[in-house]
Structures are given as C-alpha cells and as structure tokens.
Write a protein that holds these residues in place. Structure first.
Motif, PDB file in Angstrom:
ATOM      1  N   UNK A  77       0.854  -1.191   0.000  1.00  0.00           N
ATOM      2  CA  UNK A  77       0.000   0.000   0.000  1.00  0.00           C
ATOM      3  C   UNK A  77       0.893   1.246   0.000  1.00  0.00           C
ATOM      4  N   UNK A  78       0.646   2.095  -0.967  1.00  0.00           N
ATOM      5  CA  UNK A  78       1.398   3.354  -1.083  1.00  0.00           C
ATOM      6  C   UNK A  78       0.495   4.501  -0.628  1.00  0.00           C
ATOM      7  N   UNK A  79       1.068   5.481   0.031  1.00  0.00           N
ATOM      8  CA  UNK A  79       0.305   6.690   0.353  1.00  0.00           C
ATOM      9  C   UNK A  79       1.250   7.886   0.364  1.00  0.00           C
ATOM     10  N   UNK A  80       0.731   9.036   0.755  1.00  0.00           N
ATOM     11  CA  UNK A  80       1.569  10.247   0.745  1.00  0.00           C
ATOM     12  C   UNK A  80       2.746  10.104   1.713  1.00  0.00           C
ATOM     13  N   UNK A  81       2.550   9.374   2.815  1.00  0.00           N
ATOM     14  CA  UNK A  81       3.645   9.163   3.766  1.00  0.00           C
ATOM     15  C   UNK A  81       4.771   8.355   3.109  1.00  0.00           C
ATOM     16  N   UNK A  82       4.395   7.341   2.360  1.00  0.00           N
ATOM     17  CA  UNK A  82       5.406   6.505   1.689  1.00  0.00           C
ATOM     18  C   UNK A  82       6.222   7.364   0.730  1.00  0.00           C
ATOM     19  N   UNK A  87       3.782   3.364 -10.082  1.00  0.00           N
ATOM     20  CA  UNK A  87       5.228   3.264 -10.314  1.00  0.00           C
ATOM     21  C   UNK A  87       5.972   3.017  -9.004  1.00  0.00           C
ATOM     22  N   UNK A  88       5.552   3.712  -7.938  1.00  0.00           N
ATOM     23  CA  UNK A  88       6.230   3.488  -6.653  1.00  0.00           C
ATOM     24  C   UNK A  88       5.918   2.086  -6.131  1.00  0.00           C
ATOM     25  N   UNK A  89       4.666   1.673  -6.276  1.00  0.00           N
ATOM     26  CA  UNK A  89       4.315   0.320  -5.826  1.00  0.00           C
ATOM     27  C   UNK A  89       5.135  -0.729  -6.573  1.00  0.00           C
ATOM     28  N   UNK A  90       5.256  -0.539  -7.879  1.00  0.00           N
ATOM     29  CA  UNK A  90       6.024  -1.480  -8.699  1.00  0.00           C
ATOM     30  C   UNK A  90       7.494  -1.497  -8.279  1.00  0.00           C
ATOM     31  N   UNK A  91       8.039  -0.308  -8.029  1.00  0.00           N
ATOM     32  CA  UNK A  91       9.444  -0.203  -7.621  1.00  0.00           C
ATOM     33  C   UNK A  91       9.678  -0.983  -6.323  1.00  0.00           C
ATOM     34  N   UNK A  92       8.779  -0.802  -5.370  1.00  0.00           N
ATOM     35  CA  UNK A  92       8.941  -1.478  -4.079  1.00  0.00           C
ATOM     36  C   UNK A  92       8.729  -2.983  -4.242  1.00  0.00           C
ATOM     37  N   UNK A  93       7.661  -3.344  -4.945  1.00  0.00           N
ATOM     38  CA  UNK A  93       7.324  -4.772  -5.032  1.00  0.00           C
ATOM     39  C   UNK A  93       8.296  -5.560  -5.903  1.00  0.00           C
ATOM     40  N   UNK A  94       9.035  -4.867  -6.756  1.00  0.00           N
ATOM     41  CA  UNK A  94      10.063  -5.545  -7.554  1.00  0.00           C
ATOM     42  C   UNK A  94      11.278  -5.859  -6.686  1.00  0.00           C
ATOM     43  N   UNK A  95      11.405  -5.131  -5.595  1.00  0.00           N
ATOM     44  CA  UNK A  95      12.649  -5.206  -4.836  1.00  0.00           C
ATOM     45  C   UNK A  95      12.485  -5.686  -3.399  1.00  0.00           C
ATOM     46  N   UNK A  96      11.364  -6.304  -3.112  1.00  0.00           N
ATOM     47  CA  UNK A  96      11.151  -6.786  -1.753  1.00  0.00           C
ATOM     48  C   UNK A  96      10.334  -8.075  -1.811  1.00  0.00           C
ATOM     49  N   UNK A  97      10.575  -8.928  -0.826  1.00  0.00           N
ATOM     50  CA  UNK A  97       9.861 -10.212  -0.786  1.00  0.00           C
ATOM     51  C   UNK A  97       8.352  -9.986  -0.661  1.00  0.00           C
ATOM     52  N   UNK A 118       2.762 -11.100   3.161  1.00  0.00           N
ATOM     53  CA  UNK A 118       1.644 -10.317   3.714  1.00  0.00           C
ATOM     54  C   UNK A 118       2.035  -9.638   5.027  1.00  0.00           C
ATOM     55  N   UNK A 119       2.701 -10.370   5.913  1.00  0.00           N
ATOM     56  CA  UNK A 119       3.072  -9.774   7.207  1.00  0.00           C
ATOM     57  C   UNK A 119       4.029  -8.592   6.988  1.00  0.00           C
ATOM     58  N   UNK A 120       5.003  -8.808   6.115  1.00  0.00           N
ATOM     59  CA  UNK A 120       5.988  -7.749   5.837  1.00  0.00           C
ATOM     60  C   UNK A 120       5.290  -6.502   5.285  1.00  0.00           C
ATOM     61  N   UNK A 121       4.415  -6.678   4.320  1.00  0.00           N
ATOM     62  CA  UNK A 121       3.725  -5.530   3.718  1.00  0.00           C
ATOM     63  C   UNK A 121       2.775  -4.865   4.715  1.00  0.00           C
ATOM     64  N   UNK A 122       2.109  -5.682   5.511  1.00  0.00           N
ATOM     65  CA  UNK A 122       1.198  -5.174   6.540  1.00  0.00           C
ATOM     66  C   UNK A 122       1.960  -4.259   7.498  1.00  0.00           C
TER      67      UNK A 122
END
Ligand code: SF4
Length: 244
Positions: free
Chosen positions: A157-162, A181-191, A194-198
C-alpha cells in the motif's frame, strides 16, 4: 504482478538491501503495529472507505456510531435510509458522498458475491484489485488496503507518507511519482509477504506521523538518519553554515 504500470523495472540489489534495512530499523524502533484495527473484515472494509480524507479518530467515531445503531453489516447499511446513514458517519466528512459509497459497495457485495465478503477475497490479486477499482470512489490506496488488510494478500500500500519518506531517504527522485510506479518499484525489490507488507505500511505511517513530519522533522530522534539523504544534506549544510 500487474499493478497497471507500463514500465518494467529490473531488480535493484542495492534498493532491495536498503528496503530490508529500513523495515528492520522501523520494526525494531516502533515494534509491531498489528494493523488493521477492526473486529471483523467487514468493519475493516468500511473503515478503509471512510478513512479517505480524514483522520483515523474520526473513522473510529463513525464506526462506533454504526455499531451503536446496530447497522454495521451489509444488510444493515443497505436498509438504513441515506440521511440517517450519512448522519451516523458525519464525523468522517464528505458524509453524503461516503454514505452513497458504502451503500454502493454493499450492493456490489450483495449482487455479485451473494453478500459473502470471503467470496470476493478469494479472487486472485489482479482480479480482486480490478473488481475493487471498478467501484466508484475506491482508488488505488483504498483497494490495496482492502486487499492487504482485509483479504490478507501481499500487495504494498502506497500513500503520501510513503512518498515523503522514500523521497527524503533518497530512494525516489520526486514525491510526484505515480502510485503504481512506486508500488512497482517497491514490489520488484522486496519479498512478497503479507506480514511484511502489513507491518511496513503501518510502520511508515507511524514514523511519518511521529518523526518524519511535513515540517520540523525530528531527525535527531530518527532510527533512519544514517540512511537518509535529507538528513545528510541538512547536517552538511548546517555544519557548512556554522563554519562560515
Ligand atoms: S532523518 Fe529526518 S528526514 Fe530522514 S527519515 Fe528520519 S525524520 Fe525523516
């Protein structure tokens, strides 16, 4: 995963390492956040819709009103007259519009999923995201919050804080980067976990509300300062100005 971004980004080993370190530092500093604060999945979804453009404390008041009125259910919301529903969620602002959105979402659940939220949540992420985004008033952040915290599926989840935090840390060039684009950048580079993203999203919100605030950042107390381009630049500028 298709997040509607047109640009393919190869994995960046340095960014992957930094994201892991940022998460670990935030997790050690603030501890687990255990989001989403809701008693049921339906309450979570209602909260995600109501939290747009308002504070969480306002959402809590509105949810409490819905509970007291005993209408925090699909049928309860559908059967409540528009004006009464709007008054119950008034603390969240835009209450007429949000009342309509809640009703529209409940109609969607009733008509397409036989009022069974789990049926909606059983869809694969791309289809689930598409279904949610097809509902008026549900944008990327709300849809992804419902997928992550409601369906418990791994999407970042991306928001203004991210955007603020990652820009200050020097991970992105501008806070105007698009959501996808930011979501893609993060999700390309991190496992994808669900717990981690949460926890990662919740920790970013916590950090930006408490320390990495818009103005008067509390950098001296920050666990990320050794990683932070903004901090290094400002410290350097302060030192330089101090010796001149
Ligand atoms: S050092 Fe300051 S600007 Fe950098 S992340 Fe921490 S609070 Fe934000």
């Amino acid at each position: 995963m298709n997040t509607n971004s047109s640009s393919f980004q190869p994995k960046d080993v340095d960014l992957s390492r930094k994201l892991c370190e940022i998460f670990q530092k935030l997790h050690e500093f603030w501890g687990p956040q255990n989001w989403w604060p809701a008693e049921t999945k339906f309450e979570m979804v209602v909260g995600a819709i109501l939290t747009q453009n308002t504070s969480w404390s306002s959402v809590e008041k509105a949810i409490s009103n819905l509970k007291k009125a005993n209408i925090l259910s699909i049928e309860g919301i559908l059967q409540t007259p528009d004006q009464i529903l709007a008054q119950l969620i008034r603390p969240t602002g835009y209450y007429n519009q949000k009342a309509k959105r809640l009703k529209d979402f409940c109609s969607f659940l009733k008509n397409e999923f036989n009022s069974d939220l789990q049926k909606l949540f059983s869809l694969e992420i791309p289809e689930l995201r598409e279904k949610l985004l097809s509902q008026k008033g549900i944008g990327y952040e709300t849809a992804d919050s419902i997928i992550l915290y409601g369906a418990e599926k791994p999407i970042f989840v991306v928001d203004a804080y991210t955007k603020r935090l990652f820009f200050r840390l020097g991970l992105i060039q501008s806070e105007t980067i698009s959501y996808n684009d930011l979501q893609m950048l993060i999700m390309t580079n991190i496992k994808h976990d669900t717990y981690l993203f949460n926890e990662f999203h919740a920790l970013i919100v916590k950090h930006c509300k408490q320390l990495c605030v818009k103005k008067n950042t509390k950098c001296n107390m920050c666990c990320l300062k050794h990683l932070c381009a903004y901090y290094v630049q400002n410290t350097f500028t302060d030192n330089k100005n101090g010796t001149e």
